[in-house]
Design a protein around this motif. Structure first.
Motif, PDB file in Angstrom:
ATOM      1  N   LEU A  71     -41.333  67.344 -18.914  1.00 37.00           N
ATOM      2  CA  LEU A  71     -41.022  66.146 -19.694  1.00 37.00           C
ATOM      3  C   LEU A  71     -41.415  64.886 -18.930  1.00 37.00           C
ATOM      4  N   ALA A  72     -41.191  64.892 -17.629  1.00 37.55           N
ATOM      5  CA  ALA A  72     -41.574  63.739 -16.810  1.00 37.55           C
ATOM      6  C   ALA A  72     -43.080  63.536 -16.836  1.00 37.55           C
ATOM      7  N   GLN A  73     -43.826  64.630 -16.789  1.00 37.49           N
ATOM      8  CA  GLN A  73     -45.284  64.528 -16.819  1.00 37.49           C
ATOM      9  C   GLN A  73     -45.788  63.950 -18.134  1.00 37.49           C
ATOM     10  N   LEU A  74     -45.015  64.132 -19.194  1.00 33.53           N
ATOM     11  CA  LEU A  74     -45.391  63.588 -20.504  1.00 33.53           C
ATOM     12  C   LEU A  74     -44.782  62.209 -20.740  1.00 33.53           C
ATOM     13  N   GLY A  75     -43.995  61.724 -19.786  1.00 31.29           N
ATOM     14  CA  GLY A  75     -43.378  60.426 -19.941  1.00 31.29           C
ATOM     15  C   GLY A  75     -42.265  60.410 -20.965  1.00 31.29           C
TER      16      GLY A  75
ATOM     17  N   PRO B 147     -40.806  85.010 -30.907  1.00 33.07           N
ATOM     18  CA  PRO B 147     -41.451  83.710 -31.037  1.00 33.07           C
ATOM     19  C   PRO B 147     -40.410  82.603 -31.002  1.00 33.07           C
ATOM     20  N   GLY B 148     -40.874  81.390 -30.815  1.00 33.99           N
ATOM     21  CA  GLY B 148     -40.000  80.237 -30.938  1.00 33.99           C
ATOM     22  C   GLY B 148     -40.268  79.533 -32.247  1.00 33.99           C
ATOM     23  N   ILE B 149     -39.648  78.374 -32.398  1.00 36.35           N
ATOM     24  CA  ILE B 149     -39.895  77.578 -33.596  1.00 36.35           C
ATOM     25  C   ILE B 149     -40.164  76.131 -33.218  1.00 36.35           C
ATOM     26  N   ILE B 150     -40.912  75.466 -34.085  1.00 34.62           N
ATOM     27  CA  ILE B 150     -41.048  74.015 -34.075  1.00 34.62           C
ATOM     28  C   ILE B 150     -40.545  73.558 -35.440  1.00 34.62           C
ATOM     29  N   TRP B 151     -39.508  72.731 -35.427  1.00 35.00           N
ATOM     30  CA  TRP B 151     -38.858  72.393 -36.694  1.00 35.00           C
ATOM     31  C   TRP B 151     -38.392  70.950 -36.675  1.00 35.00           C
ATOM     32  N   GLN B 152     -38.619  70.284 -37.777  1.00 34.00           N
ATOM     33  CA  GLN B 152     -38.118  68.924 -37.970  1.00 34.00           C
ATOM     34  C   GLN B 152     -37.157  68.948 -39.163  1.00 34.00           C
ATOM     35  N   PRO B 153     -35.882  69.298 -38.918  1.00 37.36           N
ATOM     36  CA  PRO B 153     -34.924  69.459 -40.016  1.00 37.36           C
ATOM     37  C   PRO B 153     -34.527  68.145 -40.679  1.00 37.36           C
ATOM     38  N   ARG B 154     -34.792  67.045 -39.974  1.00 36.86           N
ATOM     39  CA  ARG B 154     -34.523  65.726 -40.539  1.00 36.86           C
ATOM     40  C   ARG B 154     -35.456  64.728 -39.863  1.00 36.86           C
ATOM     41  N   PRO B 155     -35.651  63.541 -40.467  1.00 33.67           N
ATOM     42  CA  PRO B 155     -36.549  62.556 -39.859  1.00 33.67           C
ATOM     43  C   PRO B 155     -36.108  62.201 -38.439  1.00 33.67           C
TER      44      PRO B 155
ATOM     45  N   LEU C 256     -36.213  63.880 -35.752  1.00 33.68           N
ATOM     46  CA  LEU C 256     -35.607  64.953 -34.952  1.00 33.68           C
ATOM     47  C   LEU C 256     -36.532  66.160 -34.954  1.00 33.68           C
ATOM     48  N   THR C 257     -36.898  66.596 -33.737  1.00 32.46           N
ATOM     49  CA  THR C 257     -37.757  67.771 -33.586  1.00 32.46           C
ATOM     50  C   THR C 257     -37.054  68.788 -32.704  1.00 32.46           C
ATOM     51  N   ILE C 258     -37.066  70.034 -33.151  1.00 31.09           N
ATOM     52  CA  ILE C 258     -36.421  71.124 -32.414  1.00 31.09           C
ATOM     53  C   ILE C 258     -37.475  72.129 -31.969  1.00 31.09           C
ATOM     54  N   PHE C 259     -37.378  72.514 -30.705  1.00 25.60           N
ATOM     55  CA  PHE C 259     -38.213  73.587 -30.161  1.00 25.60           C
ATOM     56  C   PHE C 259     -37.279  74.676 -29.643  1.00 25.60           C
TER      57      PHE C 259
ATOM     58  N   GLN D 208     -47.082  75.336 -22.453  1.00 22.84           N
ATOM     59  CA  GLN D 208     -48.398  74.791 -22.133  1.00 22.84           C
ATOM     60  C   GLN D 208     -49.387  74.937 -23.286  1.00 22.84           C
ATOM     61  N   GLU D 209     -49.382  76.091 -23.952  1.00 25.30           N
ATOM     62  CA  GLU D 209     -50.413  76.362 -24.948  1.00 25.30           C
ATOM     63  C   GLU D 209     -50.139  75.734 -26.303  1.00 25.30           C
ATOM     64  N   THR D 210     -48.876  75.565 -26.654  1.00 25.42           N
ATOM     65  CA  THR D 210     -48.557  75.061 -27.995  1.00 25.42           C
ATOM     66  C   THR D 210     -47.753  73.770 -27.971  1.00 25.42           C
ATOM     67  N   THR D 211     -46.717  73.715 -27.156  1.00 28.24           N
ATOM     68  CA  THR D 211     -45.803  72.579 -27.225  1.00 28.24           C
ATOM     69  C   THR D 211     -46.429  71.290 -26.715  1.00 28.24           C
ATOM     70  N   VAL D 212     -47.106  71.357 -25.582  1.00 26.69           N
ATOM     71  CA  VAL D 212     -47.720  70.144 -25.034  1.00 26.69           C
ATOM     72  C   VAL D 212     -48.744  69.555 -26.007  1.00 26.69           C
ATOM     73  N   PRO D 213     -49.682  70.368 -26.566  1.00 20.41           N
ATOM     74  CA  PRO D 213     -50.609  69.795 -27.550  1.00 20.41           C
ATOM     75  C   PRO D 213     -49.881  69.197 -28.758  1.00 20.41           C
ATOM     76  N   PHE D 214     -48.811  69.844 -29.219  1.00 15.04           N
ATOM     77  CA  PHE D 214     -48.068  69.312 -30.363  1.00 15.04           C
ATOM     78  C   PHE D 214     -47.455  67.956 -30.025  1.00 15.04           C
ATOM     79  N   LEU D 215     -46.804  67.863 -28.862  1.00 12.06           N
ATOM     80  CA  LEU D 215     -46.163  66.610 -28.478  1.00 12.06           C
ATOM     81  C   LEU D 215     -47.194  65.496 -28.323  1.00 12.06           C
ATOM     82  N   LYS D 216     -48.330  65.828 -27.770  1.00  9.90           N
ATOM     83  CA  LYS D 216     -49.378  64.811 -27.624  1.00  9.90           C
ATOM     84  C   LYS D 216     -49.904  64.374 -28.982  1.00  9.90           C
ATOM     85  N   SER D 217     -49.962  65.304 -29.928  1.00  8.43           N
ATOM     86  CA  SER D 217     -50.417  64.935 -31.282  1.00  8.43           C
ATOM     87  C   SER D 217     -49.425  64.006 -31.970  1.00  8.43           C
TER      88      SER D 217
END
Length: 419
Positions: free
Chosen positions: A29-33, A135-143, A145-148, A162-171
């Protein structure tokens, strides 16, 4: 906007498993600011997990769960999350297909209990697990708010992050800034004393400065938020220099530096060699030195002289001085240093003798009393007395004694080269 880490598992609460996942995620998280102010550990209990969710959504916009995604009855993370937000769990055929394929690759059949891992909250996206079955989930149950969710197995979580979450957060716009830190290290000064010396720096907005203490060492973490590591380092550098100037010789290194590595580099630069004689540390000092790659260039060996006969026979300690002053004394420490330096023909001899406890202490020589000897090839020899106190415990007394011996050597080496 901030993130909160929620680690699920009764085994974590009981201390059966080290919570390395939280450390990894905090660093990432620190690396992503991404600011991160809270971590929570909760057992495998759906009601308590829902209480944790209720608190977390009031103070964070990104919730990151690890653990509780397996096939057993106590794996309840997805079920509790769905129940909290009032949505049903749905079975995903593509997850069942993936689990079946992975079992087949291992020449095993998927058991019915594994179907549980295919249940995710309605509307959630799959966070693929390339190596495991959950598997995990990526979910936005409300505006806003994002859950991983991630499995608790560290190797699986690291790859999914590294393979999925970081690219998603950067997007989503994260990762444009980073939080970069330097950890400055100090020995020979108390945390309170150092904090008082640098008090004017402890309320800086960017970079920030925070003190820490661990096993006799004091640290100052200097952290900056910027667009890149280079930009962050530009903010940190002048503050770092000022802190070093204030601390003087109490500062010894930063980040991965240790007293052994710093002392070793000073020995190497001076073309000097070292031998050690240990009593109460039982080889701990030699171990610290030999953990450094390339230490054979300057560290030639040592003697563990627990019994007085070894001090006399191998190190040349005068038996009359042993009888008069005792093994734990300045005189014996000096003779141990002289003896090991002479016998191993090194530039420096470093010795430790003391009462590590828990027994063996007296009114005049209590547990925690330690003497360190330092001898040089030119005939100089000196000793240092320390009273570390029985409250520290045997293991910590031994550790602090070895580190303090290295610190005395470091200061002596620096004093010989400083103007």
């Amino acid at each position: 906007m901030s993130a909160e880490i929620i680690c699920v598992g009764t085994e974590l609460l009981l201390g059966d498993i080290l919570n390395s996942n939280a450390q990894f995620l905090a660093q990432q998280l620190a690396q992503l600011g991404i600011p991160h102010y809270y971590q929570t550990v909760v057992g495998d209990n759906p009601e308590r997990l829902k209480q944790v969710i209720e608190i977390a959504i009031s103070r964070a916009q990104i919730l990151i769960f690890t653990g509780g995604l397996g096939p057993t009855p106590d794996d309840l993370t997805c079920e509790a999350i769905a129940d909290f937000f009032g949505v049903p769990l749905v079975e995903r055929a593509d997850i069942i297909e993936d689990i079946t394929r992975k079992y087949a690759l291992r020449d095993r059949l998927m058991t019915p209990s594994n179907r549980k891992q295919a249940l995710i909250p309605q509307g959630a996206e799959i966070l693929p697990n390339p190596t495991g079955t959950a598997p995990g989930i990526i979910w936005q149950p409300r505006p806003e708010l994002t859950i991983f969710t991630f499995p608790g197995v560290p190797s699986e979580m690291y790859r999914m992050w590294q393979e999925t979450t970081v690219p998603f957060l950067k997007s989503q716009g994260w990762g444009k800034e980073i939080i970069y830190s330097r950890m400055l290290k100090f020995w020979g000064i108390a945390e309170s004393a150092l904090a008082e010396k640098v008090s004017s720096y402890l309320n800086l907005p960017n970079p920030t400065v925070a003190p820490y203490a661990a096993k006799g060492e004091v640290r100052l973490r200097v952290s900056a938020k910027a667009a890149s590591q280079a930009a962050a380092q530009e903010l940190i550098s002048p503050v770092e220099k000022q802190l070093k100037d204030i601390a003087g010789l109490d500062y010894y290194g930063a980040d991965d530096d240790t007293l052994a590595s710093v002392g070793g580099e000073l020995l190497r630069s001076a073309g000097s060699t070292l031998s050690v004689a240990e009593s109460c540390t039982g080889g701990g000092l030699g171990q610290m030195l030999t953990e450094i790659s390339g230490s054979s260039e300057y560290f030639w060996g040592g003697v563990i002289s627990y019994d007085n006969s070894v001090k006399v026979g191998l190190l040349g300690v005068n038996p009359e001085d042993l009888a008069k002053f005792g093994a734990v004394s300045a005189t014996v420490a000096e003779q141990m240093a002289i003896g090991v330096r002479s016998r191993l023909a090194t530039t420096w001899g470093l010795s430790i003798t003391g009462v590590a406890g828990p027994g063996g202490g007296t009114d005049t020589k209590p547990v925690g009393l330690v003497y360190i000897g330092l001898a040089r090839a030119n005939g100089e020899v000196e000793s240092f007395e320390y009273r570390f106190g029985a409250v520290r415990g045997r293991s910590l007394i031994r550790h602090v004694s070895a580190c303090t011996a290295l610190d005395n050597l470091r200061r002596k080496l620096l004093s010989s080269v400083l103007p």
